[in-house]
Scaffold this active site. Structure first.
Site, PDB file in Angstrom:
ATOM      1  N   ASP A 160       0.812  -1.214   0.000  1.00  5.84           N
ATOM      2  CA  ASP A 160       0.000   0.000   0.000  1.00  5.84           C
ATOM      3  C   ASP A 160       0.842   1.259   0.000  1.00  5.84           C
ATOM      4  OD1 ASP A 160      -2.540   1.557   0.492  1.00  5.84           O
ATOM      5  OD2 ASP A 160      -1.488   2.001   2.355  1.00  5.84           O
ATOM      6  N   VAL A 207      -1.925  10.257  -3.184  1.00  4.55           N
ATOM      7  CA  VAL A 207      -1.134   9.824  -4.335  1.00  4.55           C
ATOM      8  C   VAL A 207      -1.859  10.148  -5.637  1.00  4.55           C
ATOM      9  CG1 VAL A 207      -0.152   7.828  -5.526  1.00  4.55           C
ATOM     10  CG2 VAL A 207       0.036   8.008  -3.043  1.00  4.55           C
ATOM     11  N   VAL A 209      -6.273   7.429   3.635  1.00 10.40           N
ATOM     12  CA  VAL A 209      -6.319   8.472   2.601  1.00 10.40           C
ATOM     13  C   VAL A 209      -5.021   8.545   1.795  1.00 10.40           C
ATOM     14  CG1 VAL A 209      -7.993   9.861   3.873  1.00 10.40           C
ATOM     15  CG2 VAL A 209      -5.547  10.245   4.242  1.00 10.40           C
ATOM     16  N   ARG A 210      -4.148   7.536   1.954  1.00  5.46           N
ATOM     17  CA  ARG A 210      -2.909   7.572   1.175  1.00  5.46           C
ATOM     18  C   ARG A 210      -3.204   7.557  -0.323  1.00  5.46           C
ATOM     19  NH1 ARG A 210      -0.108   3.633   3.436  1.00  5.46           N
ATOM     20  NH2 ARG A 210       1.180   5.005   4.724  1.00  5.46           N
ATOM     21  N   ALA A 211      -4.188   6.762  -0.735  1.00  2.70           N
ATOM     22  CA  ALA A 211      -4.534   6.691  -2.158  1.00  2.70           C
ATOM     23  C   ALA A 211      -5.003   8.048  -2.670  1.00  2.70           C
ATOM     24  CB  ALA A 211      -5.616   5.634  -2.383  1.00  2.70           C
TER      25      ALA A 211
END
Length: 353
Positions: free
Chosen positions: A163, A249, A244-246
């Protein structure tokens, strides 16, 4: 007299890998995207592509991280004797310092110690390497394009590490005949006359270098509007990703894509172009889909859906003989159980004396 070094294969001469090239270019424009993970079989030009990308960057550095690398070799070290004797901090640079403004390449990253992968990913998304020892610390810039590759036959990364890679590309195991022919012809031409082959692509290479520089300069001029935020949030929510990393990115990747295309705003087309690269290794299946097979996500049933493969055709769904259902071969159909009324159940229940 020493022979001139053999030139690297040009990035603009790579054939049949448009998604991988796009992912690498986006990470080159904004290294804080967090690196690119490429999964594919042997002989799929993973290393060649990473080396070719380095030739497009201003510094041109290409650092290959060996699997047996230690934490000190990676981060660098502090000379405490120099501090005690002369009162100054002496830093011995590691591989991260050497990779600054270039490409840090990790082949078979899934075989690297998890702790080192954590460190790599931390630095790749911050752009700063910090080394601390016995109360003494040193920090330096380390903005590099992290490229990790892996062969699915050798296992996958743990989901927690998977991830954290910004973008993910899964290369197909089969290549269409026309694409195979184009790849082989180009490779043979390069091996026959490396200097001439590179010269033939010099103009295209220079144009792409200029596009990267212009895109880097334009990044801060492209705002994240309310509409962009809303659409990115919706796409990530629909994919069922955790955290909320996606989102972060995808915002950076869409902005880099808009800059690469020379746009003055982030468009829906830019978000569409990057969403699979961002979500392929993070997307959760809907309740009516089967668990993903073991692969990039690590263990079977990890909750990951198979990401789209580049270079492979679309396989047809597996079918049995005509008229057979989708169950396992040899599976017997379920037998109907007789239904009883409550009165009948009471009659079958032993009565107390």
């Amino acid at each position: 007299m020493h022979a001139s070094p053999r030139p690297e294969y040009p990035f603009t001469a790579i054939r049949g890998m448009p998604r991988m090239q796009t992912a690498l270019l986006l990470a080159a424009i904004d290294p804080l995207i967090g690196g690119v993970l490429i999964e594919g079989p042997r002989g799929s030009a993973k290393t060649t592509s990473a080396r070719a990308l380095a030739q497009l960057l201003p510094e041109g550095a290409f650092v290959n991280l060996p699997l047996g690398c230690s934490e000190e070799q990676l981060l660098g070290s502090l000379d405490l004797e120099d501090v005690l004797q002369h009162g100054r901090t002496r830093f011995r640079p590691g591989l991260l310092a050497r990779a600054h403004q270039g490409v840090l390449y990790v082949d078979e990253v899934n075989l690297l110690a998890d702790g080192l992968v954590d460190l790599l990913l931390d630095v790749s998304v911050s752009g700063i390497n910090r080394v601390e020892r016995d109360g003494i610390s040193h920090a330096h810039e380390a903005r590099f394009v992290l490229v990790g590759t892996m062969n699915p036959e050798e296992g996958g990364l743990r989901p927690q590490l998977l991830d954290r890679f910004g973008l993910f590309v899964q290369l197909g195991e089969t290549i269409p005949p026309e694409t195979r022919e184009a790849i082989v012809r180009a490779r043979l031409a390069f091996e026959t006359d490396p200097q001439g082959f590179v010269a033939d692509h010099a103009e295209a290479q220079q144009a792409l270098r200029q596009r990267i520089l212009q895109a880097r300069a334009a990044l801060e001029t492209l705002p994240f509007t309310d509409a962009v935020h809303a659409r990115v949030s919706r796409l990530c929510h629909e994919a069922g990703v955790e955290g909320v990393r996606a989102d972060l990115v995808m915002l950076r990747a869409a902005r880099a894509h808009a800059a690469l295309e020379g746009q003055d705003r982030i468009r829906e087309e830019d978000m569409d172009a990057v969403q699979d690269l961002v979500l392929a290794h993070r997307r959760k299946p809907s309740p009516d889909t089967d668990p993903a097979p073991a692969g990039a996500g690590g263990e079977q049933g990890s909750g990951q859906t198979p990401p789209p493969r580049e270079g492979a055709g679309t396989p047809e769904d597996a079918q049995g003989d005509a008229g057979e259902g989708p169950g396992d071969w040899g599976e017997l159909p379920p037998e109907a159980a007789p239904l009883r009324t409550l009165a009948q159940v009471g009659e079958l229940t032993p009565k107390k004396p």
